[in-house]
Design a protein around this motif. Sequence first.
Motif, PDB file in Angstrom:
ATOM      1  N   GLN A  25       0.809  -1.210   0.000  1.00 59.55           N
ATOM      2  CA  GLN A  25       0.000   0.000   0.000  1.00 59.55           C
ATOM      3  C   GLN A  25       0.848   1.267   0.000  1.00 59.55           C
ATOM      4  O   GLN A  25       0.688   2.113  -0.873  1.00 59.55           O
ATOM      5  CB  GLN A  25      -0.961  -0.003   1.192  1.00 59.55           C
ATOM      6  CG  GLN A  25      -1.990   1.110   1.108  1.00 59.55           C
ATOM      7  CD  GLN A  25      -3.072   0.989   2.166  1.00 59.55           C
ATOM      8  OE1 GLN A  25      -3.092   0.042   2.949  1.00 59.55           O
ATOM      9  NE2 GLN A  25      -3.977   1.948   2.187  1.00 59.55           N
ATOM     10  N   GLU A  80       3.152  16.865  -2.498  1.00 55.61           N
ATOM     11  CA  GLU A  80       3.461  15.680  -3.306  1.00 55.61           C
ATOM     12  C   GLU A  80       3.375  14.413  -2.455  1.00 55.61           C
ATOM     13  O   GLU A  80       2.864  13.387  -2.900  1.00 55.61           O
ATOM     14  CB  GLU A  80       4.851  15.827  -3.913  1.00 55.61           C
ATOM     15  CG  GLU A  80       5.224  14.745  -4.882  1.00 55.61           C
ATOM     16  CD  GLU A  80       6.605  14.980  -5.490  1.00 55.61           C
ATOM     17  OE1 GLU A  80       7.365  14.003  -5.579  1.00 55.61           O
ATOM     18  OE2 GLU A  80       6.913  16.131  -5.855  1.00 55.61           O
ATOM     19  N   ALA A  83      -0.314  13.620  -1.895  1.00 61.89           N
ATOM     20  CA  ALA A  83      -0.894  13.058  -3.119  1.00 61.89           C
ATOM     21  C   ALA A  83      -0.447  11.608  -3.304  1.00 61.89           C
ATOM     22  O   ALA A  83      -1.251  10.739  -3.660  1.00 61.89           O
ATOM     23  CB  ALA A  83      -0.515  13.907  -4.328  1.00 61.89           C
ATOM     24  N   TYR A  84       0.834  11.332  -3.068  1.00 60.96           N
ATOM     25  CA  TYR A  84       1.373   9.975  -3.183  1.00 60.96           C
ATOM     26  C   TYR A  84       0.615   9.021  -2.260  1.00 60.96           C
ATOM     27  O   TYR A  84       0.192   7.942  -2.668  1.00 60.96           O
ATOM     28  CB  TYR A  84       2.869   9.978  -2.855  1.00 60.96           C
ATOM     29  CG  TYR A  84       3.485   8.606  -2.773  1.00 60.96           C
ATOM     30  CD1 TYR A  84       3.974   7.984  -3.911  1.00 60.96           C
ATOM     31  CD2 TYR A  84       3.590   7.933  -1.562  1.00 60.96           C
ATOM     32  CE1 TYR A  84       4.538   6.713  -3.832  1.00 60.96           C
ATOM     33  CE2 TYR A  84       4.147   6.675  -1.479  1.00 60.96           C
ATOM     34  CZ  TYR A  84       4.631   6.065  -2.622  1.00 60.96           C
ATOM     35  OH  TYR A  84       5.177   4.808  -2.551  1.00 60.96           O
ATOM     36  N   ARG A  86      -2.364   9.408  -0.793  1.00 55.24           N
ATOM     37  CA  ARG A  86      -3.783   9.291  -1.139  1.00 55.24           C
ATOM     38  C   ARG A  86      -3.994   8.455  -2.402  1.00 55.24           C
ATOM     39  O   ARG A  86      -4.977   7.724  -2.490  1.00 55.24           O
ATOM     40  CB  ARG A  86      -4.406  10.672  -1.271  1.00 55.24           C
ATOM     41  CG  ARG A  86      -4.569  11.326   0.100  1.00 55.24           C
ATOM     42  CD  ARG A  86      -5.374  12.565   0.079  1.00 55.24           C
ATOM     43  NE  ARG A  86      -5.645  13.028   1.442  1.00 55.24           N
ATOM     44  CZ  ARG A  86      -6.048  14.240   1.728  1.00 55.24           C
ATOM     45  NH1 ARG A  86      -6.249  15.131   0.768  1.00 55.24           N
ATOM     46  NH2 ARG A  86      -6.269  14.583   2.985  1.00 55.24           N
ATOM     47  N   GLU A  87      -3.061   8.538  -3.355  1.00 57.46           N
ATOM     48  CA  GLU A  87      -3.150   7.683  -4.551  1.00 57.46           C
ATOM     49  C   GLU A  87      -3.067   6.211  -4.183  1.00 57.46           C
ATOM     50  O   GLU A  87      -3.579   5.357  -4.897  1.00 57.46           O
ATOM     51  CB  GLU A  87      -2.017   8.015  -5.534  1.00 57.46           C
ATOM     52  CG  GLU A  87      -2.192   9.308  -6.284  1.00 57.46           C
ATOM     53  CD  GLU A  87      -0.957   9.704  -7.082  1.00 57.46           C
ATOM     54  OE1 GLU A  87       0.017   8.919  -7.145  1.00 57.46           O
ATOM     55  OE2 GLU A  87      -0.959  10.816  -7.633  1.00 57.46           O
ATOM     56  N   ARG A  88      -2.423   5.917  -3.076  1.00 55.28           N
ATOM     57  CA  ARG A  88      -2.245   4.541  -2.621  1.00 55.28           C
ATOM     58  C   ARG A  88      -3.274   4.174  -1.547  1.00 55.28           C
ATOM     59  O   ARG A  88      -3.118   3.185  -0.843  1.00 55.28           O
ATOM     60  CB  ARG A  88      -0.823   4.360  -2.116  1.00 55.28           C
ATOM     61  CG  ARG A  88       0.218   4.740  -3.194  1.00 55.28           C
ATOM     62  CD  ARG A  88       1.626   4.469  -2.755  1.00 55.28           C
ATOM     63  NE  ARG A  88       1.926   3.056  -2.787  1.00 55.28           N
ATOM     64  CZ  ARG A  88       2.297   2.367  -3.868  1.00 55.28           C
ATOM     65  NH1 ARG A  88       2.410   2.985  -5.011  1.00 55.28           N
ATOM     66  NH2 ARG A  88       2.559   1.082  -3.789  1.00 55.28           N
ATOM     67  N   ASP A  89      -4.305   5.000  -1.402  1.00 58.71           N
ATOM     68  CA  ASP A  89      -5.391   4.770  -0.432  1.00 58.71           C
ATOM     69  C   ASP A  89      -4.909   4.696   1.012  1.00 58.71           C
ATOM     70  O   ASP A  89      -5.468   3.962   1.825  1.00 58.71           O
ATOM     71  CB  ASP A  89      -6.201   3.518  -0.784  1.00 58.71           C
ATOM     72  CG  ASP A  89      -6.981   3.683  -2.075  1.00 58.71           C
ATOM     73  OD1 ASP A  89      -7.473   4.806  -2.334  1.00 58.71           O
ATOM     74  OD2 ASP A  89      -7.081   2.705  -2.834  1.00 58.71           O
TER      75      ASP A  89
END
Length: 123
Positions: A25, A80, A83-84, A86-89
């Motif tokens: 994750q 950044e 965002a990283y 959150r992109e990976r939940d």
Amino acid sequence: MDFRIELVPLAVSDVDRAVAFYGDQVGWPVDHDRTVHEGLRFVQVTPPGSACSICFGTGLEMLADGQRQMIQVVVEDADEALAYLRERDVAAEGVDDLPWGRFVRFEDPDGNRWALQQLVVPA
């Protein structure tokens, strides 16, 4: 004389779940995942760019059961980093702007806490 911190232990209740969280994750490399013998398993994970790793497992006796860590690491860009994650939940708090840095915080499934700090240079 140099004093280099190279390994910080984490207490986890489920090693496989922790490997999935940090390795799959969060996306950090799992350097070692070895079962030495029944009752002794060692896992080491190193965040990209870090000289210091974290470790967890069974039979390590590095921390008392139920102990939790708070680890702070430096990132180049807090937005950044958020965002990283959150992109990976990964459930991460939004960027907290403070006079001494910009912070993103998250916890692993066992309550070990992380603060990612973007350093701020005073004007």
